[in-house]
Design an enzyme around this catalytic site. Sequence first.
Site, PDB file in Angstrom:
ATOM      1  N   CYS A   1       0.550  -1.310   0.005  1.00  0.00           N
ATOM      2  CA  CYS A   1      -0.068   0.296  -0.352  1.00  0.00           C
ATOM      3  C   CYS A   1       0.575   1.045   0.251  1.00  0.00           C
ATOM      4  CB  CYS A   1      -1.017  -0.213   1.251  1.00  0.00           C
ATOM      5  SG  CYS A   1      -2.216  -1.280   1.140  1.00  0.00           S
TER       6      CYS A   1
ATOM      7  N   HIS B   1      -9.183   3.892  -0.697  1.00  0.00           N
ATOM      8  CA  HIS B   1      -7.900   3.293   0.243  1.00  0.00           C
ATOM      9  C   HIS B   1      -8.246   2.813  -1.966  1.00  0.00           C
ATOM     10  CE1 HIS B   1      -4.448   1.987   1.576  1.00  0.00           C
ATOM     11  NE2 HIS B   1      -4.868   1.176   1.759  1.00  0.00           N
TER      12      HIS B   1
END
Lengths: 385, 385
Positions: free
Chosen positions: B83, B333
């Site tokens: 991420c 996200h």
Amino acid sequence: MQKVAILGIGQTSISEHWDESLREIAGDAALAALHDAGLESVDALYVGNMLSPLISGQNQLGTFISDWVGLWHREAVKVEAACGSGAAAFRAALMAVAAGDIESALVVGIEKMSDKTSHEVTASLATAADADYEVEQGVSFVGLNALVMQRYMHEFGWKHADFAPFSINAHANAMHNPFARLHQRITSDKFEKSAMVATPINLLDASPTGDGAAAAVIVPAHKVALRQNRPRIEVAASASNTDTIAVHSRKDPLFLRAAYESARRCYEMAGIEPKDLDLFEVHDAFTIMTALSLEACGFAERGRGVQLGLNNEITPQGRIPICTRGGLKARGHPVGATGMYQIVEVAQQLRGECGETQVDGARLGMAQNIGGSGATIITHILKAD
Amino acid sequence: MQKVAILGIGQTSISEHWDESLREIAGDAALAALHDAGLESVDALYVGNMLSPLISGQNQLGTFISDWVGLWHREAVKVEAACGSGAAAFRAALMAVAAGDIESALVVGIEKMSDKTSHEVTASLATAADADYEVEQGVSFVGLNALVMQRYMHEFGWKHADFAPFSINAHANAMHNPFARLHQRITSDKFEKSAMVATPINLLDASPTGDGAAAAVIVPAHKVALRQNRPRIEVAASASNTDTIAVHSRKDPLFLRAAYESARRCYEMAGIEPKDLDLFEVHDAFTIMTALSLEACGFAERGRGVQLGLNNEITPQGRIPICTRGGLKARGHPVGATGMYQIVEVAQQLRGECGETQVDGARLGMAQNIGGSGATIITHILKAD
């Protein structure tokens, strides 16, 4: 942009390492390079890898490996450009050291391929091609290269047997490389008779995959002279260039434009011409790629790359030695690690450590790593001071 | 190392983009950033992405996207740190421009997640954790964060409701961000009553995934002043740091050491202290990460990060505004793209383009992107001249 040098190198053998995991193989090469550099630690770890998400269910390979080798609490990152991942990681690390942001970096190219079936590996390798417009049509990676080779033979009038010297040279050189995947000499006859993979590419045109890792430690060049009594290996040039991702989008699929552009930029940066190079670690994933690379990088006219093999000019004693440690063809092609094997091998040549396949007085060597079918091409020139 | 500035930014909305493919979403953000920069082309493309091999069967995303947006015959490469991929790609591009090797770069963070089932996405996200020692035990990514949150609550005596202000602020700010995934205000009551995901993390502690891309064009800072009449956005500092890949290997799993180290390095480089920052785009994948990040970066004592929310200090008018465009929680996200969204949003704040959630007189902003459960942390400070 400060000059950068290679302080240490390391590599594992390329094989089916059933008893070693992804992290162990990478760790072996990484620690060997650190040891060779005489360092216990570096500021950052750059990892080149293509397939670990697909084959090992592991992402974030930079930190995964830095943790394993005890390089905690510093930078770590992974760079990916399909089979060009190794050199792409090396180039990214080079930029950080050249910029002066970090003082030292360890670069590891790693691939662990034998944990899946060859069917799964073939499908994984196809992720280097265009998923929407190539793979969706059912073409595999070797299939794409076969189409290019077929066209080349048609266009320039070569027979399949004319490509044999590339593989024969690679296998002969690998006999003297203890890290190589294959240790067996081949003949023209064996080359012609080997099993067909995708017409006209047969088994001995194609490089074998495998598990393996190769690594190098880089530092600012001015820090090296004081520390070592072997030649200083400077990174004299680095360039990366791209073409369309799909082969069919190219006006001329027989011209590796990204090889041409990245090599030309490297020649400029190093202030040299192709003839000044003592060796060239070429990305011989398939024999056709060797021919196209030799042409694009200025060693042969268009359509004449094959002639260099036939003329015996590519052996360690030839005009432009290639695959001096076996190349992808016989040293082996653990895809995301290959670019780092090439760089390590050029460094070995410049250090004069290659024994039977040592290129006499090697001072300037080029390594060229390719992602996809000519889509991403990263070229480096190393120089012994 | 020359100074680098952001010349242009672009982003797509974060959503389930069923009608757009991976390349189209990335292309939209890339072309928007080029347009905003007033450029038709750049020297290189750096792509941050985590999941395209697993979700779209596509590797070599640098060249895949450079081809799509017409940036042929130049460098392109992908950088991956789970991420944290977006900021890792930005940092790699920054190094190349800072070194003077290239004169301009386009950085694109892209993730296309909605093409697989949520079960498959959950498995893909777990590749950020340690495949051998965490995932093999059956732990998911949210499960790991739940263990950390449970421990934090136990250790420092907080109730679950104490984390509510982080999510309430993020949702409130996202109301004014047209690119945000979620446009709905939430209350403490709704926060406490939302569905449990992994005790004690419930749905409103967790950020939603999605499809999206964000991009920026960077160039040497000295080239910007002459071209634009808006504030020049300099990259004042960049640092990356790592911890163990597995949470259980850390002596203190409640201390984000990589956040501490990378932020500290950035404060040094920029010559500032935490109190000098006008805003902080924090990696609030889960509310617990917000608390830990605020503590590690010097905004609260150990175990006191939650208090900043309770004291109302994190709103756009507060002492240290966070998630000013909605954060991961409400802007969304799209994992490998998130780091670039954060950088784009800080740039928007420094340009004064954030309307209702504009931080008055914002001049210094920090963006912090996390890969894994605190394993890879990349921090940047941007400064308006």
